[in-house]
Design a protein around this motif. Structure first.
Motif, short mmCIF file in Angstrom:
data_model
loop_
_atom_site.label_atom_id
_atom_site.label_comp_id
_atom_site.label_asym_id
_atom_site.label_seq_id
_atom_site.Cartn_x
_atom_site.Cartn_y
_atom_site.Cartn_z
N ALA A 191 36.39 58.95 79.91
CA ALA A 191 37.20 59.31 78.75
C ALA A 191 38.59 58.70 78.92
O ALA A 191 39.27 58.94 79.92
N THR A 192 39.01 57.90 77.96
CA THR A 192 40.31 57.24 78.02
C THR A 192 41.43 58.24 77.76
O THR A 192 41.41 58.96 76.76
N VAL A 193 42.40 58.29 78.67
CA VAL A 193 43.57 59.15 78.49
C VAL A 193 44.68 58.29 77.89
O VAL A 193 45.02 57.24 78.44
N THR A 194 45.23 58.74 76.77
CA THR A 194 46.16 57.93 75.99
C THR A 194 47.51 58.62 75.85
O THR A 194 47.57 59.83 75.60
N SER A 195 48.58 57.88 76.01
CA SER A 195 49.92 58.44 75.86
C SER A 195 50.23 58.68 74.38
O SER A 195 49.51 58.23 73.49
N ALA A 196 51.36 59.36 74.13
CA ALA A 196 51.76 59.65 72.75
C ALA A 196 52.04 58.36 71.97
O ALA A 196 51.92 58.33 70.74
N THR A 197 52.39 57.29 72.68
CA THR A 197 52.67 56.02 72.01
C THR A 197 51.41 55.18 71.79
O THR A 197 51.49 54.08 71.24
N GLY A 198 50.26 55.69 72.23
CA GLY A 198 49.00 54.99 72.01
C GLY A 198 48.56 54.10 73.15
O GLY A 198 47.59 53.35 73.00
N GLN A 247 43.64 57.22 89.18
CA GLN A 247 45.08 56.98 89.27
C GLN A 247 45.51 56.03 88.17
O GLN A 247 44.87 55.01 87.92
N GLY A 248 46.58 56.41 87.50
CA GLY A 248 47.11 55.57 86.43
C GLY A 248 48.60 55.80 86.30
O GLY A 248 49.30 55.99 87.29
N LEU A 249 49.08 55.82 85.07
CA LEU A 249 50.49 56.07 84.80
C LEU A 249 50.71 57.58 84.61
O LEU A 249 49.76 58.34 84.48
N PRO A 250 51.98 58.05 84.61
CA PRO A 250 52.26 59.48 84.45
C PRO A 250 51.57 60.07 83.22
O PRO A 250 51.55 59.46 82.15
N LEU A 251 51.01 61.29 83.38
CA LEU A 251 50.16 61.88 82.36
C LEU A 251 50.90 62.76 81.36
O LEU A 251 50.31 63.17 80.36
N ALA A 252 52.15 63.11 81.63
CA ALA A 252 52.86 64.05 80.77
C ALA A 252 52.83 63.58 79.31
O ALA A 252 53.16 62.44 79.01
N GLY A 253 52.41 64.48 78.43
CA GLY A 253 52.37 64.19 77.00
C GLY A 253 51.08 63.55 76.51
O GLY A 253 50.88 63.42 75.31
N ALA A 254 50.19 63.16 77.42
CA ALA A 254 49.00 62.39 77.06
C ALA A 254 47.82 63.29 76.67
O ALA A 254 47.85 64.51 76.86
N ALA A 255 46.77 62.66 76.14
CA ALA A 255 45.56 63.39 75.75
C ALA A 255 44.39 62.42 75.65
O ALA A 255 44.57 61.20 75.58
N ILE A 256 43.18 62.98 75.64
CA ILE A 256 41.97 62.22 75.36
C ILE A 256 41.70 62.36 73.86
O ILE A 256 41.43 63.46 73.37
N ARG A 257 41.79 61.26 73.14
CA ARG A 257 41.71 61.30 71.68
C ARG A 257 40.25 61.28 71.23
O ARG A 257 39.65 60.22 71.07
N LEU A 258 39.70 62.45 71.02
CA LEU A 258 38.30 62.60 70.67
C LEU A 258 38.04 62.47 69.18
O LEU A 258 36.89 62.49 68.75
N ALA A 259 39.09 62.38 68.39
CA ALA A 259 38.98 62.28 66.93
C ALA A 259 40.14 61.44 66.41
O ALA A 259 41.13 61.26 67.11
N PRO A 260 40.03 60.94 65.19
CA PRO A 260 41.13 60.15 64.62
C PRO A 260 42.40 60.97 64.48
O PRO A 260 42.36 62.20 64.37
N LEU A 261 43.53 60.30 64.47
CA LEU A 261 44.83 60.94 64.28
C LEU A 261 44.85 61.63 62.93
O LEU A 261 44.36 61.11 61.94
N SER A 262 45.45 62.83 62.89
CA SER A 262 45.49 63.62 61.67
C SER A 262 46.84 64.30 61.53
O SER A 262 47.54 64.54 62.53
N ASP A 263 47.21 64.63 60.30
CA ASP A 263 48.45 65.36 60.04
C ASP A 263 48.47 66.69 60.79
O ASP A 263 49.48 67.11 61.33
N CYS A 264 47.31 67.37 60.82
CA CYS A 264 47.15 68.61 61.58
C CYS A 264 46.15 68.36 62.68
O CYS A 264 45.01 67.96 62.42
N LEU A 265 46.55 68.57 63.92
CA LEU A 265 45.75 68.19 65.08
C LEU A 265 45.53 69.39 65.98
O LEU A 265 46.45 70.17 66.23
#
Length: 315
Positions: A167-174, A200-218
């Motif tokens: 599962a790809t972990v993605t930062s808030a900036t994508g 091991q990767g980059l710092p995880l703070a703020g990140a998430a696994i995006r299981l669905a498309p971006l939405s106004d309400c998440l």
């Protein structure tokens, strides 16, 4: 802030000795997966001491450094534990630690593993794992892939090769910053000490696994399976933040105005506490925030399976 920096500087390279004096069992400092000295559990904690900073990772508590670990095992506030750390640091010698890889080296490994994997498809090992957990994927998330045979190591020793759900972990900036692995065997978790691991990767703070498309309400939840279950129960696109610390640090990407936190109902209140801290932080920044907690101890996957079981009994 100066004091916080000083105590970490004084203790650098000495954390194994310091934590041992503070009462942490030597087995927890072995570098192998085992029970978390803060929250318990069976195989969720690993002390890796990157760059001599006393770092660790727990699949429930998240990541932290030596000061946070010392606070967790002693129950002391920062000021009090810092005094003890400085006293002990003056009497022990530094312990050797492995040099940490560069960020680019970590990302190179992530890219290689990603290239070796493929998107999940109907009937493969990853979908069988979801079905075994009581989850039917209406859409196959692009962030989830399947590796045909990934090495599993325990404390450096090679245990074997297993299929792994990635599962790809993605930062808030994508930006893709890490990969979460679930080692599988026969459509279930592999019989290893810690079947779920982060690369091991980059710092995880703020990140998430995006299981669905971006939405106004998440929606956000801790585990992948919990997020998928919450999405099915509430019809809300829901991402996985991996752990309680991920919930607390989650940073909504641009375009998100509302966040629904699908918390775990933990007997020790860890999930609830993290959810309300995140709700407070996001609420004062102007986000519309809700917290939903299951009525029973457990998570939203447990609730989904209870609902499905009742429906089967009625039929």
């Amino acid at each position: 802030m100066g004091k916080r920096h000083d105590v970490r500087t004084v203790a650098a390279g000495k954390w194994r000795s310091i934590l041992s004096v503070l009462g942490l069992d030597e087995r927890a400092l072995s570098g192998k997966h085992g029970p978390c000295p803060i929250c318990g559990g069976k195989d969720r904690f690993k002390f890796d001491d990157l760059e001599g900073r006393g770092t660790y990772y727990c699949s429930r508590c998240g990541a932290g450094d030596g000061v946070q670990l010392a606070m967790g095992i002693t129950g002391l506030a920062f000021k009090d534990v810092a005094q003890k750390i400085e006293q002990i640091a003056g009497t022990v010698r530094p312990t050797a630690s492995k040099p940490e890889r560069s960020d680019e080296a970590k990302l190179d490994v992530l890219r290689r593993v990603f290239r070796e994997s493929a998107p999940i498809k109907r009937g493969d090992e990853a979908e069988q794992y979801f079905l075994g957990r009581g989850l039917r994927l209406h859409d196959l998330p692009e962030s989830i892939r399947l590796h045909p045979g990934l090495q599993y190591r325990d404390g450096g020793a090679l245990v074997g090769n297993f299929p792994a759900m990635l599962a790809t972990v993605t930062s808030a900036t994508g930006r893709a910053i890490s990969i979460h692995r679930t080692y599988l065997y026969g459509g279930k978790k592999a019989p290893v000490s810690a079947p779920k691991k982060l690369m091991q990767g980059l710092p995880l703070a703020g990140a998430a696994i995006r299981l669905a498309p971006l939405s106004d309400c998440l929606g956000i939840a801790e585990g992948i399976e919990t997020a998928v279950a919450a999405s099915e129960l509430f019809d809300v696109p829901t991402w996985s933040c991996i752990s309680t610390s991920g919930i607390e640090s989650f940073e909504p990407p641009g375009g998100v105005n509302g966040v629904i936190i699908f918390a775990d109902n933990d007997a020790n209140f860890a999930g609830q506490s993290a959810a309300y801290r995140a709700a407070h932080r996001l609420g004062i920044r102007g986000f519309d925030v809700e917290v939903h907690i299951p009525p029973n101890v457990g998570d939203w996957l447990d609730e989904l399976n209870r609902r499905n079981q009742k429906m089967q009994e009625r039929n």
